[in-house]
Design a protein around this motif. Structure first.
Motif, PDB file in Angstrom:
ATOM      1  N   TYR A 189       0.837  -1.204   0.000  1.00 51.61           N
ATOM      2  CA  TYR A 189       0.000   0.000   0.000  1.00 51.61           C
ATOM      3  C   TYR A 189       0.869   1.249   0.000  1.00 51.61           C
ATOM      4  CZ  TYR A 189      -3.277   3.554   1.662  1.00 51.61           C
ATOM      5  OH  TYR A 189      -4.027   4.695   1.814  1.00 51.61           O
ATOM      6  N   GLU A 190       1.914   1.265   0.843  1.00 57.28           N
ATOM      7  CA  GLU A 190       2.824   2.413   0.891  1.00 57.28           C
ATOM      8  C   GLU A 190       3.537   2.591  -0.446  1.00 57.28           C
ATOM      9  OE1 GLU A 190       4.153   2.365   5.619  1.00 57.28           O
ATOM     10  OE2 GLU A 190       5.234   1.149   4.127  1.00 57.28           O
ATOM     11  N   PHE A 191       4.032   1.482  -0.988  1.00 63.42           N
ATOM     12  CA  PHE A 191       4.805   1.550  -2.222  1.00 63.42           C
ATOM     13  C   PHE A 191       3.982   2.115  -3.379  1.00 63.42           C
ATOM     14  CE2 PHE A 191       6.191  -0.238  -6.264  1.00 63.42           C
ATOM     15  CZ  PHE A 191       7.522   0.164  -6.288  1.00 63.42           C
ATOM     16  N   GLU A 192       2.725   1.693  -3.480  1.00 61.85           N
ATOM     17  CA  GLU A 192       1.886   2.109  -4.602  1.00 61.85           C
ATOM     18  C   GLU A 192       1.518   3.584  -4.533  1.00 61.85           C
ATOM     19  OE1 GLU A 192      -0.324  -1.969  -6.067  1.00 61.85           O
ATOM     20  OE2 GLU A 192      -1.215  -0.900  -4.380  1.00 61.85           O
ATOM     21  N   LYS A 193       1.718   4.222  -3.384  1.00 62.08           N
ATOM     22  CA  LYS A 193       1.456   5.659  -3.264  1.00 62.08           C
ATOM     23  C   LYS A 193       2.712   6.492  -3.525  1.00 62.08           C
ATOM     24  CE  LYS A 193      -0.120   5.931   0.900  1.00 62.08           C
ATOM     25  NZ  LYS A 193      -0.676   6.598   2.105  1.00 62.08           N
ATOM     26  N   GLU A 194       3.860   5.825  -3.611  1.00 58.76           N
ATOM     27  CA  GLU A 194       5.127   6.531  -3.703  1.00 58.76           C
ATOM     28  C   GLU A 194       5.637   6.644  -5.132  1.00 58.76           C
ATOM     29  OE1 GLU A 194       6.334   7.927  -1.149  1.00 58.76           O
ATOM     30  OE2 GLU A 194       5.522   6.877   0.594  1.00 58.76           O
ATOM     31  N   ASN A 195       6.697   7.451  -5.291  1.00 59.47           N
ATOM     32  CA  ASN A 195       7.478   7.473  -6.524  1.00 59.47           C
ATOM     33  C   ASN A 195       8.944   7.388  -6.123  1.00 59.47           C
ATOM     34  OD1 ASN A 195       8.450  10.200  -5.944  1.00 59.47           O
ATOM     35  ND2 ASN A 195       6.416  10.913  -6.576  1.00 59.47           N
ATOM     36  N   ALA A 196       9.849   7.392  -7.093  1.00 57.74           N
ATOM     37  CA  ALA A 196      11.267   7.194  -6.790  1.00 57.74           C
ATOM     38  C   ALA A 196      11.791   8.267  -5.834  1.00 57.74           C
ATOM     39  CB  ALA A 196      12.083   7.189  -8.085  1.00 57.74           C
ATOM     40  N   THR A 197      11.351   9.510  -6.021  1.00 58.33           N
ATOM     41  CA  THR A 197      11.834  10.604  -5.164  1.00 58.33           C
ATOM     42  C   THR A 197      11.370  10.435  -3.722  1.00 58.33           C
ATOM     43  OG1 THR A 197      11.907  12.175  -7.005  1.00 58.33           O
ATOM     44  CG2 THR A 197      11.776  13.097  -4.791  1.00 58.33           C
TER      45      THR A 197
END
Length: 257
Positions: A189-197
């Motif tokens: 869930y956390e990963f899917e909200k993030e981007n590389a930055t």
């Protein structure tokens, strides 16, 4: 004779009794027997019946039957055994008998893979990746027909279910890389909200003390930035600005309370 051979192969001599044999004999719908064994968690018997008698229901196999099959699968069935059955049995059959069912299979596999983060935490996210990949690893024939079908579905932007499954596979691969290569563990869930930055920011946030920043930068954070074409100086400047903004908001909040 054929029914007795099927019963013996699916259940073995230990489970033979007059009652169970008569029950099996009276119900001529083999597919119902398959559903029953799946609900009991008996994948061996279900897969044996499926392999031996799938020809009995191939011509009239329907979306409703596929849904009933998926709904009947017990949570107690081994994930690895289930993946193997899907790879060698279910998906090749669906490709041949019910092509429109591929979207249903893709959606089901995606949800099952996501559920493993909660139901099998010890093996996550590798177990989720294994489950999701089953859709694309089945190879039921020598002519590459399945590969052609998958290739078509993969490129078809209108096939939302398959596109979602592809995205999930990529996300799980990235999650594994984050943990193994960069010592950064996130939930899906956390990963899917993030981007590389923002992930780089998270990695900086997790440095426990300032003295460890140079070592963590060299070992984990800089290699991550390099892989994702992030400029080190730019990211560090943005991170410092982000820290200041967060600190100011926190200070303001404390002041007003």
């Amino acid at each position: 004779q054929a029914r007795l051979t099927t019963f013996y192969g699916a259940f073995g001599p230990r489970n033979f009794s007059g009652t169970t044999w008569l029950t099996f004999l009276k119900n001529e719908d083999v597919f119902e027997h398959i559903l029953l064994q799946l609900t009991k968690g008996n994948l061996f018997s279900a897969s044996y019946l499926w392999k031996r008698h799938q020809g009995d229901f191939t011509e009239h196999f329907s979306v409703e039957m596929l849904q009933n099959l998926l709904d009947a699968i017990s949570a107690t069935i081994s994930r690895k055994e289930l993946c193997l059955w899907f790879k060698d049995g279910i998906i090749p059959f669906i490709n041949m008998a019910l092509p429109q069912g591929q979207k249903i299979i893709a959606k089901w596999l995606e949800q099952q893979a996501r559920n493993l983060e909660l139901t099998d935490k010890a093996n996550w996210p590798e177990n989720g990746l294994e489950m999701a990949r089953v859709f694309f690893t089945s190879n039921p024939d020598k002519d590459g027909i399945a590969s052609l079908l998958y290739g078509t579905l993969w490129k078809d932007n209108k096939c939302e279910e398959v596109c979602r499954l592809v995205k999930l596979i990529q996300a799980l691969q990235d999650l594994i890389d984050l943990y193994r290569k960069y010592n950064c563990k996130l939930t899906l869930y956390e990963f899917e909200k993030e981007n590389a930055t923002t992930i780089a920011f998270r990695m900086l946030d997790r440095v426990l003390v300032p003295e460890l920043i140079p070592a963590d930068l060299e070992k984990f954070i800089e290699p991550y930035m390099c892989q994702h074409d992030l400029q080190k100086d730019v990211i560090l400047l943005q991170y410092i600005k982000s820290l200041l903004e967060r600190y100011c908001k926190r200070s303001t909040s404390v002041f007003y309370t």
